[in-house]
Every structure is written in structure tokens, then in C-alpha cells.
Design a protein around this motif. Structure first.
Motif, PDB file in Angstrom:
ATOM      1  N   VAL A 287       0.835  -1.212   0.000  1.00 23.32           N
ATOM      2  CA  VAL A 287       0.000   0.000   0.000  1.00 23.32           C
ATOM      3  C   VAL A 287       0.869   1.261   0.000  1.00 23.32           C
ATOM      4  O   VAL A 287       0.575   2.233  -0.688  1.00 23.32           O
ATOM      5  N   LEU A 288       1.979   1.201   0.735  1.00 24.04           N
ATOM      6  CA  LEU A 288       2.837   2.378   0.810  1.00 24.04           C
ATOM      7  C   LEU A 288       3.553   2.667  -0.508  1.00 24.04           C
ATOM      8  O   LEU A 288       4.073   3.760  -0.719  1.00 24.04           O
TER       9      LEU A 288
ATOM     10  N   VAL B  66       1.989   2.883  -3.291  1.00 24.16           N
ATOM     11  CA  VAL B  66       1.064   3.634  -4.146  1.00 24.16           C
ATOM     12  C   VAL B  66       1.456   5.107  -4.302  1.00 24.16           C
ATOM     13  O   VAL B  66       1.603   5.576  -5.428  1.00 24.16           O
ATOM     14  N   PRO B  67       1.673   5.845  -3.208  1.00 21.20           N
ATOM     15  CA  PRO B  67       2.036   7.252  -3.406  1.00 21.20           C
ATOM     16  C   PRO B  67       3.320   7.430  -4.208  1.00 21.20           C
ATOM     17  O   PRO B  67       3.421   8.346  -5.026  1.00 21.20           O
TER      18      PRO B  67
ATOM     19  N   ILE C 128       2.512   6.836  -7.898  1.00 26.92           N
ATOM     20  CA  ILE C 128       1.718   7.928  -8.463  1.00 26.92           C
ATOM     21  C   ILE C 128       2.582   9.161  -8.705  1.00 26.92           C
ATOM     22  O   ILE C 128       2.458   9.835  -9.718  1.00 26.92           O
ATOM     23  N   GLU C 129       3.489   9.416  -7.806  1.00 32.63           N
ATOM     24  CA  GLU C 129       4.342  10.594  -7.947  1.00 32.63           C
ATOM     25  C   GLU C 129       5.478  10.376  -8.937  1.00 32.63           C
ATOM     26  O   GLU C 129       6.152  11.332  -9.342  1.00 32.63           O
TER      27      GLU C 129
ATOM     28  N   ARG D  38       5.711   9.702 -12.104  1.00 30.52           N
ATOM     29  CA  ARG D  38       5.672  10.400 -13.398  1.00 30.52           C
ATOM     30  C   ARG D  38       6.057  11.860 -13.241  1.00 30.52           C
ATOM     31  O   ARG D  38       6.841  12.383 -14.008  1.00 30.52           O
TER      32      ARG D  38
END
Lengths: 270, 583, 67
Positions: free
Chosen positions: C13-14, C16-17, C20-21, C23
Motif C-alpha cells: 500500500v505504501l 502507491v504514493p 503515483i508521484e 511520473r
């Protein structure tokens, strides 16, 4: 009080961070000179906005040099004016107020962004270095159709920018055998003198008149028109000056028909 | 022998349970409205009129930012006071009375807001019900009087709740004269004190100006004045709902990690700093307001930056306490101890992830607080991204995680499913990551907040990286995940309440401390002193700005009428005409 | 297992951020990747973490599974 060594280090680092933030913001204010919207614009009675000389007429005015002022009325749900044009390389002071509820005046993607609170005038000075096209939007909820409130701001190259206005008075009809005149009034919104040429096109002919207008003044240009030269019938005419254009139609009628009078043949940008 | 909260304080447990359920109900409605908004704004799915969007938005803001948070807060605070003082409230009827008052206030406010969905809202007190004024109710937008009356009742209810906690503490102090205030009670009392200070602003705004104006007793208001009074309250309120979260992080998280709180004295220092600094910085919400001189904005900015200190200290203490717990559980190494934490426990994991998100929120908050950079992000979607990390995750996720521990405590029933609970908190984290990230990025290119249709006729947004469509999709995806998470939470709560009572409920305890109150100077417990300093700071920060606002705009403004800007049902053509006339 | 199932799940889960960042962060260096590419990177990382966690347990695998 018993404070762990690591905690002391952390505390010191936190204080450095905080003081550092305050220092960078202070630098932003005094170095690059990013000043905040303040009470400089003063207060205003929302029901008597027109009494304030800044808002007698909304839009762009030239102050002198590269300085301009733009008065904007933000109201549910539009801006007046909704299209603003300023030259590149200019320093523009905006005055914005609202006659109804709280709005914002926000130029998308820039730091031109202010709340517009009824009773107050938002004043901000902005430098526009480069030409560009920007959207303006309201980012404070102002009623049911808040999302339709928008405008545009064009920063045009300096040599394409003017505040020249043209209005033309022309008769609608002239009797054959007579002469008449088409009068163009050219006003210069800039504080600098304007040298330009007014042009009348009628009946396939073109007439040029050079005109020099004092800063913030206006001049009339008179074009003499000979009905016989045009011949009977309708003749479209166009007056252009500095990119402004106005046109109309002049009818040359039989001299025997003398029930006609002069009338204003010109109409705004028709 | 079971020793849960419900066994120790059965009467108080009923009030706490009622407060929690009121909070969950607000969370359910407000959360689902959030999904409606996310789908509508991004144009993924539009099934309401754009004009109704603002009714939904008002309900979403009020129900989540005020009702959900504060009902949960009064539950936690009542628990914290009674548990740490080891005595019940002085008079349970009084406790019920403030609860009932808060519920009544909420119902009135909700009636006013929800009437926005009706074609023809009924008239009461001589005017039609109306409250499409959003959470901030900036005048001259004018709501129906019962909206303001409801808010007043709600706030007065919280004042009485605060009095209840104080009076319980006074009763305890009479019997324990020489003892230090137990840490949880200390936290509750300091928070209550700044709540009294800050709510004076909104109470004044409503009682002296907005309510008489909506009733037609006075016919004008000064919009900048009521706005400034709102923000006098409006930033402290975010600390009000953050404080129960901090209480959880300080007194529950260390225990859940298997250890003790690192330092009691520093926890007290942190709460004292919040008491001092929560209010005299509200003007940082008004950096872009006309009519307030730059110097006052600078003062608010400085105070805001110093308020980073207690949060940075909290980050240290909480992480240090977690490390201590992990090492008690056999964790080793510089970072290896992290794997020894009880990640299967939804209460722990939810709170830990909420804390992590709050760190990210802290960074975007520092940017908001940066006076001059604020121009770029003010009232953009960036801000919405920011507070969905703070109240939407740091607070909401901590509360949901805490509920997995509290509901068994106040009902005596075992949680329906711990696995679903773990999945729920993880899903919230993932959903919020998607949603908040795209909101922040959209704000950077100027996408506004608070708008039904951020698609404009005459210009397009220009993202530096990615596309608008992709960020919209990311927000919609995040919102869907969040609502799935919300449904799982509510399901778990409902099914838990159908469980029978269980004997295996853990004891009602909170974390001990490594460095206890004996290390904290006595002066930290001198609430009168800190309150006096807090009041002085408020006077310094606010006297001059308020005086200049009143001087320039008048106490009641120059003839400013109330406005309820709507065109009725579907009057798009009328709008077009209006725009043409104006143009 | 090297870590507990709970810890593994939280670890994924960690990610994911960060994914996402990714790119935005890469574009800073002039590298542009698509959404699908970044999703694939995320998937690969998740598989890698899972493989690491499930890899033949060290001698006292039971003890590692504490929570």
C-alpha cells in the motif's frame, strides 16, 4: 524538565526550518517584491460603485509610459469587461470590486489572484513581460451559476496594442449633384501622441487623411464625398484607422426626390 | 473479569456511544455526497443539476467538517476525562443535555441545507428555507435564520460539553489536590480552552450580525468583518478536530505499538502551544483579501509557521514511541524495527497511516502558509487536496481506526471483522492517495475549488505534466475507493452492533509514559496563565485588523443586502440573456 | 515469511504514493512515461516486494510472523 538529546536536536532542527521558512517568505516580499493584496484599494459603497472615479467606466486606461490601469467589476456571474487586452512589457494595476457577493478575480496559471469582497476594492499591480493568452475565472462560490463566471486576458505584442477608438458620422442619403461629408472622430486612449492615417473606402476609391492626435485627445477627420462621382445607387463605405473599422451605406438618390434628410448612416461595427 | 469502559462507566458509555453514532451518520451522508461531487466535477457522471451541486457541497462540508468531527470529539473527550480521572461525570443529565442540544442544532442546520433540493422550499419565519452558502457562509450570501440558529445551538452544546469536562475535573481536583492533571484530561482542557476563545468569533459573527440580518432586524452587514470573524474561528476549528486525533496518537498509538509514550512533559508543551497559537493566525486564510493591510498578514504568517513546532514535536514523539513499542516487541536495526509493529491491527495501522498522511499534509500546509506562494494555490483544488489529507485522512482515518477500539469498549461487543477493518483503513489510504495527489496537482495549474463545472468556454488548463482528463480520472477513482472504504467501515460498525456481548474485550487503558508528569514543570499545568497569554496574543493579532475593517467598512457595512443568488429551476435562457445584457 | 502478512500488505500500500508521484518526479529529469507504464512499474515493485517477503524463510520464519 527532562528532554532527551535526540529531542533537543529535533527541536533545534524544527526551529531552523521554521525560521528558514519565515526568512524565504520575507525575502520574497522584499527581494522580488511580491506584495500582498492589502487595504490600498480602499473601501467602496457597493450600491454606488459608479460614483468612484476608478469605476466610472470599466476597462483598460493608459496612465503613462508603460503603466496601465484596469477597472473590473466582478458580479454574478460575469466580469465587466470580460475580455481584457494589455500590451507586453507593461505594468498594469487592476482595481476590482463587486456589487453583490464575494467573488474572486483569478488569472489562471499566474499569481494574479485576489478575493473580491463587496465594500472593498482589490488593488494589485502586475508586470506582463511576454505576450500570452490567459483565462480568468471566479474561484469563490457566488451562487448557482458560479461555474459560468469567466473571462480572458490577452497580453499582445507592444506594437499591436493601442487604445484608439473610432466613431463615424455619415449621412444615409445624398442627392445627386450634391456634396456631403463623412466625419470620423478618432480618439486616442493612450497618454502619448498618435500619428496615424484614416482611410475611407467608398465606390471603389480610397481616400487617405493623415491625422495627429494628442495623448488622451481626439481629432475629427472630414472626408468630402461627391455624389455625382459615385453615381446613383447604394454605396458601401468603410472607415479604418489603426485597426479600428466602421462601415455603412450611402445612398445617392435622384435630386428631384427631396424628402430625405441627413441621418446617421454609421452604426457601430456593423 | 472484563474491565471495558462500558463496565467502568455504563452511563457515560451510552452518551459516548450516541455521540459516535451521530458522528457515523454524518460521515455516511457526507461521504456519499463527496462521491457525487467528485463524479460531477470531473464530468465522469452527472446525475444532479449543477445548481444542486452547491447544496451537496454545503452538506458535505458541514456534515463532515463540523458534525462528523465534533460529535466524535465529544465522545473521545468524555472518554478521556472519565477514564484518566477514574471518575464519572458530575451529573449525567447535564451530559445528555449538551448532547441533545448538539443534535437539535445539527437537525436545524440539516433541514435548512437539505431544503436546497426542493423545487419549492417551505417558508418558515417569513422566508423560504435556504442554505446554499457552503461551510463558510460568507455574507452577503444569506442563509435562512434557522441555519444560523442551528449553528448557534450546536456550538453552545459544545460549550456546555466543555463545561462538563471542566466540572468533572474540578470535582476530581477537590479530592486529589496535590496531583498533576492526568495527561488525557490536560489535553482535553487545553483544547476546550482554545475552543472557547475561537468560537467567540463565530458566535459574535452570527449573533451580532448574521442572524439579526437574516431576520431583517438590521438591513446590512460588513462582509469583510463577518468573514474575518469567521476565520478567527475557522482555523482554530481545524485544530479543534485535530486535537482528538493528537490525543489518540499520544495516548493510544504508543500502547498499540506495545510500548509507552516517549515524553509526558513534551506532550503538555505541545498542547499548551496549541492553546496559545491556534487562534491568532486565522488571517492566513485571508492572505488574498482586500481591506487587510500586509503587516497583519505577515503576523498571521509568522504565527502559523511557529505553530509548525508542536506538530513537528508530535511527529518526533509519536515515531519515537512507536519505535520504543516495536523494540519491546523484539524489533531490531535502524529501520528493521518497523516490521515488528502490529501491522495486522487495524487500529494501529489506521492511525499510523493517518499520521503518515498528516506529514504530507504538513508540507502542503507549509506552502499554503507561505504568504506569497499562496497566490498560486489560493482557492484552487490544491487546497482541497490539502485538507482531505488533514481532516479527510489524519482526522477521519484516525477516528475510524479508533472506532474499531472504542465501539467494543462502549458496547461490550466484539468487532465484527478485524480483517475487513484492516482492508478498510488500507483502502482509505490508497483512495486518498489517488484523489489528493490529483487535486494538489490540478491546483498548481489553476483548477478552482468549489465549482460544479470546472470546464470553461474560452480557455483550457495547461498542466505541466499529464493531462486534465487523467487527473480527473484519478480523482474519480480515488473517490470511488474512498466510498467503498466508507461502506466497509459502516458495515463493520452495524454488524458489530448486532453481535452479542463478549467477555474478551480488552481492558480500558491508555499508554503509560517513559518520562512522566513528574518531569514536567508545575507551571505547565497552570491553565489560567496559558489562557491569559493566549487571550493577549489574540488581542495583539486581531485588535488592529478588526478596528481598521470596522473603520473602513462600518460595523454594519454600507447598505449590503442579503443575497440568495439563484435563478430557480432551470433558467439557463434567463442566464444567457443576463450575460448578453452585461456584455 | 520475512515479514508478517499485515506488514507486507502495508508495504504494498505504501508503494502507491511513490508510484503515483513517479511520473511527476521523472518529468523533472525530462523522462516522460505514460500512466500504463507507471502502473506496470508499480506492479513490478509489488511483485518484487511480495517475492522478497515470501522467499524461503530464514530459519525461524515463525518468529518473524509476530503480529
Amino acid at each position: 524538565m527532562n528532554i532527551h538529546t535526540y529531542e533537543k536536536v529535533w527541536l533545534a532542527a524544527s526551529m531552523v526550518l521554521i525560521v528558514g521558512f519565515i526568512a524565504t517568505i520575507t525575502y520574497g516580499a522584499v527581494g522580488p517584491g511580491v506584495s500582498m493584496i492589502s487595504d490600498d484599494g480602499g473601501s467602496i459603497d457597493p450600491s454606488e460603485i459608479n460614483d468612484d472615479e476608478r469605476f466610472e467606466e470599466t476597462g483598460v486606461t493608459h496612465v503613462g509610459g508603460n503603466e496601465y490601469e484596469v477597472a473590473v467589476l466582478a458580479q454574478a456571474w460575469s466580469y465587466s469587461p470580460d475580455e481584457i487586452e494589455v500590451p507586453a512589457g507593461s505594468e498594469v494595476t487592476f482595481y476590482v470590486t463587486s456589487p453583490d457577493v464575494t467573488h474572486s478575480f483569478s488569472v489562471v496559471g499566474t499569481n494574479v489572484n485576489t478575493m473580491v469582497v463587496p465594500g472593498q476594492v482589490s488593488e494589485m499591480t502586475v508586470e506582463f513581460d511576454e505576450p500570452g493568452e490567459y483565462g480568468i475565472l471566479c474561484n469563490e462560490y457566488c451562487g448557482e451559476y458560479h461555474h459560468t463566471m469567466e473571462g480572458t486576458l490577452s497580453v499582445v505584442p507592444e506594437d499591436e496594442f493601442d487604445l484608439t477608438e473610432l466613431s463615424v458620422e455619415a449621412p444615409g442619403e445624398v442627392e445627386s449633384g450634391n456634396e456631403t461629408t463623412i466625419n470620423a472622430t478618432v480618439s486616442d486612449g493612450m497618454q502619448t501622441d498618435l500619428e496615424t492615417t484614416a482611410t475611407l473606402e467608398i465606390g471603389g476609391e480610397q481616400y487617405d487623411e493623415d491625422v495627429t492626435i494628442d495623448g488622451a485627445g481626439s481629432e475629427s477627420v472630414e472626408f468630402a464625398v461627391d455624389a455625382d462621382q459615385l453615381g446613383e445607387g447604394d454605396h458601401d463605405w468603410t472607415v479604418t484607422v489603426d485597426g479600428e473599422e466602421e462601415s455603412g451605406t450611402l445612398s445617392v438618390v435622384d435630386g428631384a426626390n427631396d424628402d430625405s434628410g441627413d441621418s446617421d448612416g454609421g452604426d457601430d461595427d456593423a | 473479569m472484563r474491565n471495558a469502559y462500558v463496565d467502568q462507566f455504563p452511563a457515560e458509555a451510552r452518551v459516548v456511544k450516541s455521540a459516535f453514532w451521530s458522528s457515523f451518520l454524518a460521515l455516511a451522508i457526507g461521504g456519499i455526497f463527496g462521491l457525487v461531487q467528485a463524479l460531477h466535477r470531473t464530468d465522469v457522471l452527472r446525475f444532479i443539476d449543477s445548481t444542486d451541486y452547491y447544496t451537496v457541497l454545503t452538506a458535505h462540508g458541514v456534515l463532515l467538517a463540523i458534525t462528523f468531527t465534533i460529535f466524535f470529539l465529544v465522545g473521545i473527550f468524555t472518554w478521556a476525562v472519565t477514564t484518566s480521572l477514574d471518575r464519572g461525570v458530575v451529573d449525567i443529565r447535564f451530559t445528555w443535555s449538551w448532547y441533545v442540544m448538539m443534535v437539535t442544532g445539527t437537525v436545524l442546520v440539516a433541514v435548512a441545507i437539505f431544503s436546497g433540493f426542493l423545487e419549492e422550499p417551505p417558508s418558515i419565519l417569513g422566508s423560504e428555507l435556504y442554505a446554499d452558502v457552503l461551510f463558510t457562509f460568507y455574507s452577503p450570501l444569506q442563509a435562512h435564520p434557522i441555519f444560523y440558529i442551528g449553528l448557534v445551538l450546536f456550538v453552545v452544546g459544545t460549550w456546555l460539553a466543555g463545561f462538563d469536562w471542566f466540572r468533572t475535573w474540578w470535582a476530581w481536583r477537590d479530592e486529589n489536590a496535590d496531583e498533576r492533571i492526568p495527561l488525557p484530561t490536560f489535553m482535553v482542557l487545553t483544547t476546550t480552552l482554545f475552543w472557547y476563545i475561537c468560537t467567540l468569533g463565530v458566535a459574535l459573527s452570527i449573533l451580532a450580525f448574521l442572524l439579526p440580518w437574516s431576520l431583517g432586524i438590521v438591513d446590512s452587514v460588513n462582509p469583510l468583518l463577518t468573514r474575518t470573524l469567521f476565520w478567527y474561528f475557522g482555523h482554530a476549528v481545524v485544530y479543534f478536530w485535530l486535537m482528538p486525533t493528537y490525543v489518540m496518537w499520544y495516548i493510544m498509538l504508543p500502547k498499540l505499538s506495545g510500548g509507552k509514550l516517549f515524553s509526558d512533559p513534551l506532550a503538555r508543551v505541545v498542547f499548551v502551544l496549541f492553546l496559545l497559537l491556534s487562534t491568532p493566525l486565522g488571517i492566513h486564510h485571508q492572505y488574498l483579501d482586500p481591506g487587510i493591510a500586509e503587516g497583519y498578514k505577515f503576523i498571521a504568517m509568522t504565527n502559523t509557521m511557529f505553530l509548525l513546532l508542536p506538530s513537528l514535536l508530535t511527529a518526533f514523539t509519536v515515531v519515537a514511541s512507536m519505535e520504543h513499542g516495536a523494540r519491546q516487541r523484539g524489533g531490531e536495526g535502524y529501520l528493521g524495527w518497523l516490521t515488528a509493529l502490529p501491522w495486522r491491527d487495524p487500529v494501529f495501522t489506521g492511525m499510523a497511516l493517518a499520521g503518515l498522511m498528516f506529514a504530507a499534509a504538513g508540507f502542503s500546509g507549509m506552502i499554503n502558509a507561505g504568504m506569497n506562494i499562496n497566490y498560486l494555490v489560493h482557492n484552487t483544488w490544491w487546497v482541497v487536496g490539502h485538507f482531505h489529507l488533514t481532516v479527510g485522512t489524519a482526522v477521519a482515518l484516525t477516528f475510524m481506526a479508533a472506532a474499531y477500539w472504542f465501539i467494543p469498549q462502549v458496547t461490550g461487543k466484539e468487532l465484527w471483522s478485524r480483517s475487513v477493518a484492516l482492508g478498510q483503513v488500507l483502502l482509505w489510504f490508497v483512495g486518498m492517495t489517488f484523489m489528493s495527489n490529483a487535486m494538489h496537482r490540478s491546483g498548481l495549474f489553476g483548477m478552482p475549488r468549489r465549482t460544479a463545472e470546472p470546464q470553461y468556454q474560452n480557455f483550457d488548463f495547461e498542466p505541466a505534466v499529464g493531462t486534465v482528463a487523467e487527473m480527473d480520472a484519478q480523482v474519480a477513482l480515488g473517490a470511488v475507493l474512498l466510498v467503498v472504504s466508507l461502506v466497509l467501515f459502516l458495515l463493520n460498525m452495524v454488524l458489530t452492533s448486532f453481535n452479542g456481548t463478549s467477555d474478551s474485550i480488552p481492558d480500558n487503558t491508555y499508554a503509560g509514559t517513559l518520562s512522566g508528569p513528574e518531569d514536567a514543570p508545575e507551571i505547565l499545568d497552570n491553565l489560567k496563565l496559558w489562557t491569559a497569554i493566549a487571550v493577549v496574543l489574540v488581542i495583539f493579532a486581531y485588535t488592529l485588523p478588526l478596528a481598521s475593517i470596522v473603520e473602513s467598512g462600518g460595523l454594519f457595512g454600507p447598505g449590503i443586502d442579503g443575497r440568495q443568488l439563484s435563478l430557480g429551476a432551470d433558467l439557463e435562457p434567463a442566464l444567457e440573456t443576463l450575460r448578453e445584457v452585461v456584455a | 515469511m520475512r515479514v508478517s502478512k499485515g506488514a507486507l500488505l502495508v508495504g504494498i500500500v505504501l508503494l502507491v504514493p511513490f508510484v503515483i508521484e513517479l511520473r511527476t518526479a521523472l518529468s523533472w529529469f525530462g523522462i516522460e512515461i505514460t500512466v500504463v507504464e507507471s502502473a506496470l512499474v508499480g506492479l513490478a515493485l509489488a511483485v518484487a516486494i511480495t517475492a522478497w517477503a515470501l522467499w524461503p524463510p530464514n530459519e525461524d520464519g515463525e518468529a518473524a510472523d509476530r503480529s
